[in-house]
Scaffold this motif. Structure first.
Motif, PDB file in Angstrom:
ATOM      1  N   ALA A  79     -39.453  77.879-130.430  1.00  0.00           N
ATOM      2  CA  ALA A  79     -39.505  77.788-131.892  1.00  0.00           C
ATOM      3  C   ALA A  79     -38.113  77.737-132.513  1.00  0.00           C
ATOM      4  CB  ALA A  79     -40.284  78.976-132.447  1.00  0.00           C
ATOM      5  N   GLN A  80     -37.146  78.442-131.906  1.00  0.00           N
ATOM      6  CA  GLN A  80     -35.838  78.589-132.542  1.00  0.00           C
ATOM      7  C   GLN A  80     -34.778  77.626-132.029  1.00  0.00           C
ATOM      8  OE1 GLN A  80     -34.530  82.710-132.486  1.00  0.00           O
ATOM      9  NE2 GLN A  80     -36.632  83.434-132.638  1.00  0.00           N
ATOM     10  N   SER A  81     -34.846  77.253-130.767  1.00  0.00           N
ATOM     11  CA  SER A  81     -33.767  76.473-130.162  1.00  0.00           C
ATOM     12  C   SER A  81     -34.200  75.098-129.683  1.00  0.00           C
ATOM     13  CB  SER A  81     -33.165  77.246-128.980  1.00  0.00           C
ATOM     14  OG  SER A  81     -32.623  78.470-129.422  1.00  0.00           O
ATOM     15  N   LEU A  86     -40.188  70.691-134.959  1.00  0.00           N
ATOM     16  CA  LEU A  86     -39.955  69.797-136.085  1.00  0.00           C
ATOM     17  C   LEU A  86     -40.197  68.334-135.724  1.00  0.00           C
ATOM     18  CD1 LEU A  86     -36.914  68.304-135.735  1.00  0.00           C
ATOM     19  CD2 LEU A  86     -36.179  70.646-136.136  1.00  0.00           C
ATOM     20  N   ALA A  87     -40.125  68.013-134.422  1.00  0.00           N
ATOM     21  CA  ALA A  87     -40.347  66.630-133.979  1.00  0.00           C
ATOM     22  C   ALA A  87     -41.826  66.292-133.845  1.00  0.00           C
ATOM     23  CB  ALA A  87     -39.650  66.398-132.642  1.00  0.00           C
ATOM     24  N   ARG A  88     -42.666  67.299-133.837  1.00  0.00           N
ATOM     25  CA  ARG A  88     -44.097  67.091-133.523  1.00  0.00           C
ATOM     26  C   ARG A  88     -44.753  65.993-134.356  1.00  0.00           C
ATOM     27  NH1 ARG A  88     -47.180  72.397-134.014  1.00  0.00           N
ATOM     28  NH2 ARG A  88     -46.315  72.784-131.943  1.00  0.00           N
ATOM     29  N   PRO A  89     -44.658  66.017-135.696  1.00  0.00           N
ATOM     30  CA  PRO A  89     -45.361  64.964-136.447  1.00  0.00           C
ATOM     31  C   PRO A  89     -44.835  63.567-136.163  1.00  0.00           C
ATOM     32  CG  PRO A  89     -43.950  66.263-137.903  1.00  0.00           C
ATOM     33  CD  PRO A  89     -44.004  66.986-136.591  1.00  0.00           C
ATOM     34  N   GLU A  97     -49.124  55.046-132.332  1.00  0.00           N
ATOM     35  CA  GLU A  97     -48.708  53.654-132.494  1.00  0.00           C
ATOM     36  C   GLU A  97     -48.660  52.912-131.169  1.00  0.00           C
ATOM     37  OE1 GLU A  97     -44.568  51.264-133.576  1.00  0.00           O
ATOM     38  OE2 GLU A  97     -44.914  53.248-134.445  1.00  0.00           O
ATOM     39  N   VAL A  98     -48.107  53.529-130.123  1.00  0.00           N
ATOM     40  CA  VAL A  98     -47.870  52.791-128.872  1.00  0.00           C
ATOM     41  C   VAL A  98     -48.923  53.049-127.803  1.00  0.00           C
ATOM     42  CG1 VAL A  98     -45.398  52.782-129.340  1.00  0.00           C
ATOM     43  CG2 VAL A  98     -46.353  54.560-127.863  1.00  0.00           C
ATOM     44  N   GLY A  99     -49.617  54.190-127.847  1.00  0.00           N
ATOM     45  CA  GLY A  99     -50.674  54.468-126.878  1.00  0.00           C
ATOM     46  C   GLY A  99     -50.209  54.787-125.481  1.00  0.00           C
ATOM     47  N   GLU A 100     -48.892  54.968-125.308  1.00  0.00           N
ATOM     48  CA  GLU A 100     -48.340  55.308-124.001  1.00  0.00           C
ATOM     49  C   GLU A 100     -47.795  56.736-124.013  1.00  0.00           C
ATOM     50  OE1 GLU A 100     -48.607  53.690-121.326  1.00  0.00           O
ATOM     51  OE2 GLU A 100     -48.722  51.540-121.746  1.00  0.00           O
ATOM     52  N   THR A 101     -47.358  57.207-122.858  1.00  0.00           N
ATOM     53  CA  THR A 101     -46.850  58.575-122.739  1.00  0.00           C
ATOM     54  C   THR A 101     -45.520  58.719-123.488  1.00  0.00           C
ATOM     55  OG1 THR A 101     -47.898  58.847-120.580  1.00  0.00           O
ATOM     56  CG2 THR A 101     -46.117  60.379-121.129  1.00  0.00           C
ATOM     57  N   ILE A 102     -45.400  59.781-124.280  1.00  0.00           N
ATOM     58  CA  ILE A 102     -44.177  60.075-125.026  1.00  0.00           C
ATOM     59  C   ILE A 102     -43.550  61.344-124.453  1.00  0.00           C
ATOM     60  CG2 ILE A 102     -43.171  60.486-127.295  1.00  0.00           C
ATOM     61  CD1 ILE A 102     -44.631  57.828-127.106  1.00  0.00           C
ATOM     62  N   HIS A 103     -42.246  61.302-124.216  1.00  0.00           N
ATOM     63  CA  HIS A 103     -41.517  62.482-123.770  1.00  0.00           C
ATOM     64  C   HIS A 103     -40.431  62.827-124.785  1.00  0.00           C
ATOM     65  CE1 HIS A 103     -42.824  61.143-119.597  1.00  0.00           C
ATOM     66  NE2 HIS A 103     -43.283  62.378-119.703  1.00  0.00           N
ATOM     67  N   LEU A 104     -40.288  64.118-125.051  1.00  0.00           N
ATOM     68  CA  LEU A 104     -39.188  64.644-125.850  1.00  0.00           C
ATOM     69  C   LEU A 104     -38.414  65.597-124.958  1.00  0.00           C
ATOM     70  CD1 LEU A 104     -37.893  64.903-128.740  1.00  0.00           C
ATOM     71  CD2 LEU A 104     -39.365  66.914-129.038  1.00  0.00           C
ATOM     72  N   ALA A 105     -37.096  65.416-124.886  1.00  0.00           N
ATOM     73  CA  ALA A 105     -36.305  66.198-123.937  1.00  0.00           C
ATOM     74  C   ALA A 105     -34.979  66.621-124.554  1.00  0.00           C
ATOM     75  CB  ALA A 105     -36.046  65.390-122.667  1.00  0.00           C
ATOM     76  N   GLN A 106     -34.393  67.665-123.980  1.00  0.00           N
ATOM     77  CA  GLN A 106     -33.053  68.120-124.311  1.00  0.00           C
ATOM     78  C   GLN A 106     -32.285  68.346-123.014  1.00  0.00           C
ATOM     79  OE1 GLN A 106     -35.001  70.948-127.585  1.00  0.00           O
ATOM     80  NE2 GLN A 106     -32.790  71.231-127.524  1.00  0.00           N
ATOM     81  N   LEU A 107     -30.967  68.438-123.111  1.00  0.00           N
ATOM     82  CA  LEU A 107     -30.152  68.740-121.945  1.00  0.00           C
ATOM     83  C   LEU A 107     -30.007  70.245-121.792  1.00  0.00           C
ATOM     84  CD1 LEU A 107     -27.105  66.281-121.805  1.00  0.00           C
ATOM     85  CD2 LEU A 107     -29.012  66.450-120.191  1.00  0.00           C
ATOM     86  N   ALA A 247     -33.777  63.268-135.914  1.00  0.00           N
ATOM     87  CA  ALA A 247     -32.396  63.727-136.116  1.00  0.00           C
ATOM     88  C   ALA A 247     -32.165  64.141-137.561  1.00  0.00           C
ATOM     89  CB  ALA A 247     -31.421  62.629-135.708  1.00  0.00           C
ATOM     90  N   ALA A 248     -32.667  63.349-138.499  1.00  0.00           N
ATOM     91  CA  ALA A 248     -32.485  63.677-139.909  1.00  0.00           C
ATOM     92  C   ALA A 248     -33.186  64.979-140.264  1.00  0.00           C
ATOM     93  CB  ALA A 248     -33.016  62.534-140.778  1.00  0.00           C
ATOM     94  N   GLU A 249     -34.377  65.161-139.706  1.00  0.00           N
ATOM     95  CA  GLU A 249     -35.112  66.403-139.950  1.00  0.00           C
ATOM     96  C   GLU A 249     -34.377  67.586-139.335  1.00  0.00           C
ATOM     97  OE1 GLU A 249     -38.459  68.590-141.427  1.00  0.00           O
ATOM     98  OE2 GLU A 249     -37.728  66.557-141.790  1.00  0.00           O
TER      99      GLU A 249
END
Length: 261
Positions: A79-81, A86-89, A97-107, A247-249
């Motif tokens: 939740a904090q880091s 915030l990216a969820r929506p 839109e694309v119907g394929e697998t989406i990944h969100l990642a950080q280093l 990024a803007a959010e």
């Protein structure tokens, strides 16, 4: 990992990492066999971690596993880091839109930490799951982030890559990877050309602050059985637009500094 440079706390966290990396409850003898710590020292660390709820001890099986306190800490960290909440929506919209697998990642310490995922309309079994750590040098999201690190950050991150050859397409030397990273910087997005798993391909965009600092990366993943790299490349504008919205959010929120690359 060797926690010796961080004293007692670092060594205890090293033991915790070893239990986590096992992927199953482990016996005292399993942890002792690698010879990292003397028997009495290892026992003391395990006792402390158990008393603090970071590990749980099963007296019947005589095994140590991860404790429930870690669940609370993991939820708080997410939740904090993490940019995941915030990216969820935005990734929900991209997924529809694309119907394929989406990944969100950080280093995380030069490796890829998957923080969120949306399955395709026709899900495909693959390595990546939210909470898993994967290699940066042979994944789309990993290379998208590596390409936009500062030179010092990139040097440190490269030192942490194994360059293990997972497939015939894996970029298994620093020179090959650096050439690909330059191409990624030139076009603004990365490909995974079956470099980590056979049959799995993706296109990924970095999530960058206005100043160019890497926050994370976003990818659309498919298989060679139902898509092509050209078809995925056509989605790059949508992925890049979604990454920019995230990024803007994130910049309107107090996003933690990423000094761990």
């Amino acid at each position: 990992m060797d926690g010796g440079g961080d004293g007692t706390v670092g060594k205890a966290l090293d033991v915790l990492d070893r239990v986590a990396q096992a992927g199953r409850p482990v016996r005292f003898s399993d942890l002792l066999s690698d010879g990292a710590y003397p028997k009495a020292t290892l026992y003391r660390f395990l006792q402390t971690l158990t008393h603090q709820g970071m590990l749980a001890y099963d007296a019947d099986r005589q095994t140590y596993g991860l404790g429930v306190r870690l669940v609370r800490l993991a939820h708080a960290a997410w939740a904090q880091s993490s940019i995941a909440p915030l990216a969820r929506p935005f990734i929900d919209r991209l997924s529809a839109e694309v119907g394929e697998t989406i990944h969100l990642a950080q280093l995380d310490l030069g490796q890829v930490l998957y923080v969120d995922k949306r399955n395709a309309l026709r899900p495909v079994e693959m390595f990546s799951q939210a909470g898993k750590v994967g290699p940066a040098y042979c994944t789309g999201v990993g290379k998208a982030m590596l390409a936009f690190l500062s030179q010092d950050e990139l040097t440190r991150a490269l030192d942490r890559q194994s360059f293990h050859r997972f497939t015939d397409h894996t970029l298994d030397t620093p020179a090959k990877l650096l050439a690909d990273l330059q191409a990624i910087r030139d076009r603004g997005f990365a490909f995974d050309r079956e470099e980590h798993e056979p049959g799995i391909i993706c296109v990924a965009s970095p999530i960058l602050t206005r100043g160019g600092r890497v926050m994370g990366a976003l990818s659309v993943t498919s298989t060679t059985a139902r898509s092509t790299l050209d078809a995925l490349a056509a989605l790059a504008p949508s992925i890049g637009e979604t990454a920019a919205l995230i990024a803007a959010e994130a910049e309107s929120w107090s996003f933690p500094e990423q000094n761990r690359a």
